[in-house]
Scaffold this motif. Structure first.
Motif, mmCIF file in Angstrom:
data_model
loop_
_atom_site.group_PDB
_atom_site.id
_atom_site.type_symbol
_atom_site.label_atom_id
_atom_site.label_comp_id
_atom_site.label_asym_id
_atom_site.label_seq_id
_atom_site.Cartn_x
_atom_site.Cartn_y
_atom_site.Cartn_z
ATOM 1 N N SER A 32 95.442 78.078 39.882
ATOM 2 C CA SER A 32 94.049 77.797 39.543
ATOM 3 C C SER A 32 93.355 79.134 39.282
ATOM 4 N N ILE A 33 92.643 79.235 38.160
ATOM 5 C CA ILE A 33 92.156 80.549 37.733
ATOM 6 C C ILE A 33 90.664 80.772 37.945
ATOM 7 N N LEU A 34 89.926 79.752 38.395
ATOM 8 C CA LEU A 34 88.502 79.934 38.654
ATOM 9 C C LEU A 34 88.233 79.831 40.155
ATOM 10 N N PRO A 35 87.164 80.471 40.634
ATOM 11 C CA PRO A 35 86.882 80.448 42.070
ATOM 12 C C PRO A 35 86.664 79.032 42.582
ATOM 13 N N SER A 36 87.249 78.732 43.728
ATOM 14 C CA SER A 36 87.212 77.382 44.295
ATOM 15 C C SER A 36 87.141 77.485 45.813
ATOM 16 N N PRO A 37 85.937 77.377 46.401
ATOM 17 C CA PRO A 37 85.793 77.562 47.854
ATOM 18 C C PRO A 37 86.561 76.560 48.707
ATOM 19 N N VAL A 114 74.105 78.159 51.189
ATOM 20 C CA VAL A 114 72.713 78.294 51.624
ATOM 21 C C VAL A 114 71.993 79.072 50.535
ATOM 22 N N SER A 115 70.940 78.473 49.969
ATOM 23 C CA SER A 115 70.170 79.137 48.913
ATOM 24 C C SER A 115 68.801 79.524 49.458
ATOM 25 N N GLN A 127 74.288 82.132 49.246
ATOM 26 C CA GLN A 127 75.519 82.456 49.961
ATOM 27 C C GLN A 127 76.422 81.229 49.938
ATOM 28 N N GLU A 128 77.607 81.369 49.356
ATOM 29 C CA GLU A 128 78.576 80.278 49.311
ATOM 30 C C GLU A 128 79.583 80.450 50.441
ATOM 31 N N TYR A 129 79.986 79.328 51.052
ATOM 32 C CA TYR A 129 80.943 79.364 52.143
ATOM 33 C C TYR A 129 82.177 78.542 51.787
ATOM 34 N N LEU A 135 82.412 83.308 54.681
ATOM 35 C CA LEU A 135 81.620 83.671 53.508
ATOM 36 C C LEU A 135 82.534 83.807 52.300
ATOM 37 N N PHE A 136 82.235 83.061 51.250
ATOM 38 C CA PHE A 136 83.063 83.061 50.043
ATOM 39 C C PHE A 136 82.484 83.979 48.971
ATOM 40 N N SER A 137 81.188 83.843 48.716
ATOM 41 C CA SER A 137 80.561 84.671 47.688
ATOM 42 C C SER A 137 79.064 84.750 47.920
ATOM 43 N N GLU A 138 78.435 85.696 47.238
ATOM 44 C CA GLU A 138 76.978 85.795 47.202
ATOM 45 C C GLU A 138 76.551 85.935 45.750
ATOM 46 N N ILE A 139 75.494 85.181 45.389
ATOM 47 C CA ILE A 139 74.965 85.197 44.029
ATOM 48 C C ILE A 139 73.527 85.680 44.107
ATOM 49 N N PHE A 140 73.204 86.762 43.413
ATOM 50 C CA PHE A 140 71.868 87.347 43.438
ATOM 51 C C PHE A 140 71.150 87.055 42.114
ATOM 52 N N TYR A 141 69.871 86.675 42.216
ATOM 53 C CA TYR A 141 69.098 86.240 41.050
ATOM 54 C C TYR A 141 67.886 87.131 40.816
#
Length: 282
Positions: A32-37, A114-115, A127-129, A135-141
């Motif tokens: 699988s080539i895309l991120p998948s928590p 948690v957004s 913050q994605e878990y 903790l899987f990832s963080e997305i900053f806007y």
């Protein structure tokens, strides 16, 4: 090794079900080539073996005996997590809603992300878990557009990073064990192609079923690559689909064989295109 290359595993999807049958018959593995928590859980539920490229590169491990309930989410000091009457979940600080908690479906209220919001209501960061609560990832806007995404190791070190310009992905980096920026790429396809070129050998056979990203990321791979064509080879206008035409004309030389039904084969014969790469599915 025989591999089925997918963007994401989609349980219940007819194309995935056919890929799974091939995996089980060939004792192969899925990539699988895309991120998948929740990749590890899906893998277990689908009873197949495989890897996710993001998990493999970040060094992420998953313990399906661990989890994070919604009321255990790490939120800012002096904040509380509140379940609303409509089952949405708010993060409250000094009486104000500063964020929301999203749960994984069909779980006992496990945290998915948690957004957090700015004072004007715009998204600040998410913050994605993973399914095991790490903790899987963080997305900053900024102005409600993503600016950076960082994918973390078990030690919370950012090992893969996305950088955006005007809302579009502009640069991707593979980072070292300290999180320092390393090799960079101008696109996600380029980065995934590099990772696959390191992973796959001439002894491997890779099967894809879609003619999008899955085709593009194999451009550097040494493996024997084949397409199982389950969709119509023609567009709604009756023309041979673009990437398929390129494959059959050998302008995409790294796809070596195309498996299809006799019905689809006859459609191509009518169009007069080369069928040297075509193999009929029994």
């Amino acid at each position: 090794m025989n591999y089925e290359l997918v963007t994401l595993i989609r349980p219940g999807d007819a194309v995935w079900d056919n890929a799974k049958k091939r995996l089980q018959a060939d004792k192969g593995e899925v990539i699988s080539i895309l991120p998948s928590p929740d990749f590890a859980k899906i893998l277990k539920n689908e009873d197949v073996k495989g890897v996710n490229l993001f998990d493999e590169k970040t060094g992420r491990t998953t313990d399906l005996n661990n989890f994070m309930f919604f009321n255990q989410a790490p939120v800012p000091s002096n904040s509380e997590i509140f379940m609303n009457g409509d089952w949405t979940i708010s993060v409250i600080n000094n009486g104000d809603e500063i964020g929301n908690v999203e749960l994984y479906p069909n779980t006992r209220r496990f945290v998915k992300n948690v957004s957090y919001k700015r004072m004007n209501g715009d998204t600040d960061y998410i913050q994605e878990y993973a399914i095991d609560g790490k903790l899987f990832s963080e997305i900053f806007y900024f102005n409600n557009k993503p600016q950076e995404i960082h994918f973390y190791s078990d030690e919370k070190v950012p090992r893969i990073s996305y950088y955006f310009y005007e809302g579009n992905l502009d640069y991707v980096t593979l980072n070292d064990e300290k999180g320092e920026m390393g090799k960079g790429f101008k696109s996600l396809d380029e980065m995934l192609g590099f990772l696959l070129s390191e992973k796959l050998t001439a002894d491997d056979t890779v099967t894809v079923t879609y003619m999008g990203m899955e085709i593009n990321v194999l451009s550097q791979a040494k493996s024997h690559n084949q397409l199982y064509l389950e969709e119509s080879p023609l567009t709604e206008e009756g023309q041979v689909k673009g990437n398929l035409q390129l494959i059959l004309d050998d302008n995409i030389p790294y796809i070596h064989e195309v498996f299809m039904s006799q019905e689809h084969y006859l459609l191509l014969v009518e169009k007069g295109v080369s069928t040297k790469k075509v193999r009929l599915i029994d």
